[in-house]
Motif scaffolding. Structure first.
Motif, mmCIF file in Angstrom:
data_model
loop_
_atom_site.group_PDB
_atom_site.id
_atom_site.type_symbol
_atom_site.label_atom_id
_atom_site.label_comp_id
_atom_site.label_asym_id
_atom_site.label_seq_id
_atom_site.Cartn_x
_atom_site.Cartn_y
_atom_site.Cartn_z
ATOM 1 N N GLN A 269 8.021 -4.741 5.018
ATOM 2 C CA GLN A 269 9.353 -3.851 4.795
ATOM 3 C C GLN A 269 8.412 -2.560 3.990
ATOM 4 O OE1 GLN A 269 9.982 -7.044 1.605
ATOM 5 N NE2 GLN A 269 9.953 -5.600 0.080
ATOM 6 N N ALA A 270 9.166 -1.722 3.857
ATOM 7 C CA ALA A 270 9.040 0.018 3.052
ATOM 8 C C ALA A 270 9.332 0.228 2.732
ATOM 9 C CB ALA A 270 8.155 0.343 4.408
ATOM 10 N N GLU A 271 9.477 1.276 1.853
ATOM 11 C CA GLU A 271 10.242 2.259 0.776
ATOM 12 C C GLU A 271 9.905 3.638 1.367
ATOM 13 O OE1 GLU A 271 11.306 2.869 -3.910
ATOM 14 O OE2 GLU A 271 10.021 1.078 -3.563
ATOM 15 N N MET A 272 10.840 4.243 1.577
ATOM 16 C CA MET A 272 10.695 5.790 1.709
ATOM 17 C C MET A 272 9.659 6.419 -0.006
ATOM 18 S SD MET A 272 11.929 8.718 3.880
ATOM 19 C CE MET A 272 11.973 7.626 5.667
ATOM 20 N N ILE A 273 8.690 7.646 0.255
ATOM 21 C CA ILE A 273 8.667 8.104 -0.967
ATOM 22 C C ILE A 273 9.252 9.529 -0.549
ATOM 23 C CG2 ILE A 273 6.518 9.281 -2.475
ATOM 24 C CD1 ILE A 273 5.341 6.695 -2.076
ATOM 25 N N VAL B 94 0.688 -1.345 0.093
ATOM 26 C CA VAL B 94 -0.068 0.358 0.507
ATOM 27 C C VAL B 94 0.979 1.167 0.015
ATOM 28 C CG1 VAL B 94 -1.582 -1.403 1.368
ATOM 29 C CG2 VAL B 94 -0.259 0.157 2.051
ATOM 30 N N GLU B 95 0.457 2.092 -0.200
ATOM 31 C CA GLU B 95 1.169 3.821 -0.193
ATOM 32 C C GLU B 95 0.495 4.240 1.093
ATOM 33 O OE1 GLU B 95 1.746 7.928 -2.643
ATOM 34 O OE2 GLU B 95 0.117 6.215 -3.872
ATOM 35 N N ALA B 96 1.022 5.015 1.803
ATOM 36 C CA ALA B 96 0.162 4.875 2.771
ATOM 37 C C ALA B 96 1.341 6.579 3.893
ATOM 38 C CB ALA B 96 0.424 4.197 4.040
ATOM 39 N N ILE B 97 0.684 7.128 4.472
ATOM 40 C CA ILE B 97 1.599 7.684 5.509
ATOM 41 C C ILE B 97 1.249 7.328 7.017
ATOM 42 C CG2 ILE B 97 1.254 10.454 6.344
ATOM 43 C CD1 ILE B 97 -0.108 11.244 3.272
ATOM 44 N N VAL B 98 2.762 7.794 7.548
ATOM 45 C CA VAL B 98 1.781 7.551 9.261
ATOM 46 C C VAL B 98 1.233 8.548 10.096
ATOM 47 C CG1 VAL B 98 3.721 6.391 11.124
ATOM 48 C CG2 VAL B 98 4.660 5.402 8.564
ATOM 49 N N ILE B 99 0.671 7.792 10.715
ATOM 50 C CA ILE B 99 -0.409 8.761 12.209
ATOM 51 C C ILE B 99 -0.124 8.640 12.592
ATOM 52 C CG2 ILE B 99 -1.755 9.659 9.453
ATOM 53 C CD1 ILE B 99 -4.008 7.842 10.549
ATOM 54 N N ARG B 100 -0.256 7.730 13.077
ATOM 55 C CA ARG B 100 0.165 7.053 14.970
ATOM 56 C C ARG B 100 1.253 6.399 14.741
ATOM 57 N NH1 ARG B 100 -3.238 4.474 18.278
ATOM 58 N NH2 ARG B 100 -4.676 4.328 16.651
ATOM 59 N N THR B 101 2.124 6.444 16.134
ATOM 60 C CA THR B 101 3.164 5.247 16.361
ATOM 61 C C THR B 101 3.326 4.921 18.452
ATOM 62 O OG1 THR B 101 4.773 6.504 16.669
ATOM 63 C CG2 THR B 101 4.450 5.898 14.609
ATOM 64 N N PHE C 122 4.119 10.899 9.929
ATOM 65 C CA PHE C 122 4.309 11.602 8.797
ATOM 66 C C PHE C 122 5.219 10.969 7.635
ATOM 67 C CE2 PHE C 122 5.596 14.665 12.316
ATOM 68 C CZ PHE C 122 4.113 14.842 12.376
ATOM 69 N N ILE C 123 5.936 9.753 7.997
ATOM 70 C CA ILE C 123 6.503 9.283 7.157
ATOM 71 C C ILE C 123 5.417 8.889 5.569
ATOM 72 C CG2 ILE C 123 7.520 7.305 5.726
ATOM 73 C CD1 ILE C 123 9.315 9.805 6.972
ATOM 74 N N HIS C 124 5.923 8.807 4.349
ATOM 75 C CA HIS C 124 5.206 9.121 3.437
ATOM 76 C C HIS C 124 6.016 7.541 2.514
ATOM 77 C CE1 HIS C 124 3.588 10.486 -0.861
ATOM 78 N NE2 HIS C 124 2.886 9.079 -0.943
ATOM 79 N N GLY C 125 5.470 6.333 1.873
ATOM 80 C CA GLY C 125 5.513 5.377 2.055
ATOM 81 C C GLY C 125 5.187 4.600 1.017
ATOM 82 N N LEU C 126 6.019 3.499 1.175
ATOM 83 C CA LEU C 126 5.417 2.515 0.479
ATOM 84 C C LEU C 126 5.081 1.282 1.083
ATOM 85 C CD1 LEU C 126 6.237 2.596 -3.484
ATOM 86 C CD2 LEU C 126 4.089 3.001 -2.434
ATOM 87 N N TYR C 127 4.157 0.708 1.597
ATOM 88 C CA TYR C 127 4.430 -0.280 2.848
ATOM 89 C C TYR C 127 3.700 -1.927 2.328
ATOM 90 C CZ TYR C 127 5.062 3.594 5.799
ATOM 91 O OH TYR C 127 6.611 4.758 6.196
ATOM 92 N N LEU C 128 4.835 -3.022 2.984
ATOM 93 C CA LEU C 128 4.636 -3.991 2.357
ATOM 94 C C LEU C 128 3.993 -4.931 3.804
ATOM 95 C CD1 LEU C 128 4.382 -6.503 0.463
ATOM 96 C CD2 LEU C 128 6.587 -7.123 0.845
ATOM 97 N N PHE C 129 2.791 -5.858 3.439
ATOM 98 C CA PHE C 129 2.533 -5.767 4.927
ATOM 99 C C PHE C 129 1.656 -7.560 4.629
ATOM 100 C CE2 PHE C 129 -0.798 -3.181 4.374
ATOM 101 C CZ PHE C 129 -1.573 -3.832 4.470
ATOM 102 N N LEU D 117 -4.369 14.656 2.619
ATOM 103 C CA LEU D 117 -3.559 14.407 3.579
ATOM 104 C C LEU D 117 -2.134 15.044 3.101
ATOM 105 C CD1 LEU D 117 -2.672 13.733 6.990
ATOM 106 C CD2 LEU D 117 -2.812 11.420 5.938
ATOM 107 N N GLN D 118 -1.674 13.871 2.487
ATOM 108 C CA GLN D 118 -0.207 14.021 1.605
ATOM 109 C C GLN D 118 -0.603 15.588 0.930
ATOM 110 O OE1 GLN D 118 0.436 14.269 -2.346
ATOM 111 N NE2 GLN D 118 2.454 14.150 -1.580
ATOM 112 N N GLN D 119 -1.330 16.045 0.171
ATOM 113 C CA GLN D 119 -0.812 17.681 -0.430
ATOM 114 C C GLN D 119 -0.546 18.330 0.968
ATOM 115 O OE1 GLN D 119 -0.955 18.533 -3.905
ATOM 116 N NE2 GLN D 119 0.374 19.392 -2.803
#
Length: 252
Positions: free
Chosen positions: A71-75, A5-12, A53-60, A115-117
């Motif tokens: 794994q994940a790849e930062m955009i 998925v393409e995603a933004i981290v909104i909470r940790t 806030f990180i915007h990336g591609l996430y594999l889960f 959110l991304q924009q």
């Protein structure tokens, strides 16, 4: 089953000595929670991509409960936002509002784009107050609490409004102002801005320069409206307001 998925981290949230529970707002599935094992370890390949806030591609790995992040790849890291306390406080408010007003696994691609924009513009130096007010206005539709901005909330008149009523949930024309003694008197300029912020296509956002008093007027209306109808209290909002008061005291 694995999903990308393409995603933004909104909470940790920390989990145990070395793990994190990461809440992602995804383009494809809406809000999703995943376990990032070992992400608290500095040398972990998930450490950087599991930060707020990180915007990336996430594999889960999908499951009925929490998924497991593989794994994940930062955009985009939104570096300017992350390195500035004030900008980070605005972004924190935006992601917490997104988190609190959305349910798990309810896709909403326009909200992801919003959110991304908004984070992108914040990172590029666009006025954070204007961006936050636009974001708040647009999130009203997500929360199901949209005010009446196209006509008088009482009589339906389409003349320029004279006030904004919390109890009537929208604009009031001059003939209906008496129906709410606590209605906020507003200028035609402020009325146009509130409507603009609600309807604007962020991709077409140019430079919007507002006087401080106009910003404060709009902020008060939106904040009071949220307090009345949203049912959420945000820690990030309180922190942002504390920072703003400190700035006022320093004359910034």
């Amino acid at each position: 089953m694995m999903q990308k998925v393409e995603a933004i981290v909104i909470r940790t949230n920390d989990y145990g000595e070395s793990n994190k529970i990461v809440t992602l707002y995804t383009r494809e599935n809406g809000k999703v929670g995943v376990m990032a094992r070992g992400a608290k370890k500095p040398k972990s390949r998930l450490a950087a991509v599991s930060q707020l806030f990180i915007h990336g591609l996430y594999l889960f790995q999908r499951s009925n409960g929490l998924g497991t992040l593989n794994q994940a790849e930062m955009i985009h890291s939104f570096k300017e936002v992350r390195n500035d306390l004030f900008l980070a406080s605005y972004a924190s408010y935006m992601v917490e509002l997104t988190d609190r007003l959305t349910d798990e696994k309810e896709p909403n691609e326009p909200l992801f784009n919003l959110l991304q924009q908004t984070l992108q513009y914040l990172d590029e130096g666009i006025d954070p107050d204007v961006l936050l007010r636009i974001f708040e206005m647009k999130m009203m539709a997500v929360a199901g609490i949209s005010p009446e901005l196209d006509q008088c909330a009482s009589c339906g008149s389409t003349e320029l409004p004279s006030g904004f009523s919390i109890s009537e949930a929208g604009f009031l024309c001059r003939r209906c102002m008496h129906k709410d003694e606590r209605a906020f008197p507003i200028t035609p300029h402020t009325a146009r801005l509130l409507r603009l912020f609600y309807y604007i296509d962020l991709n077409r956002l140019g430079q919007i320069s507002l006087k401080d008093e106009t910003k404060k007027e709009i902020k008060l209306i939106i904040s009071t409206y949220y307090d009345e109808y949203s049912g959420v209290t945000l820690r990030s909002k309180r922190f942002l307001e504390q920072l703003e008061r400190m700035g006022d005291l320093r004359g910034e």
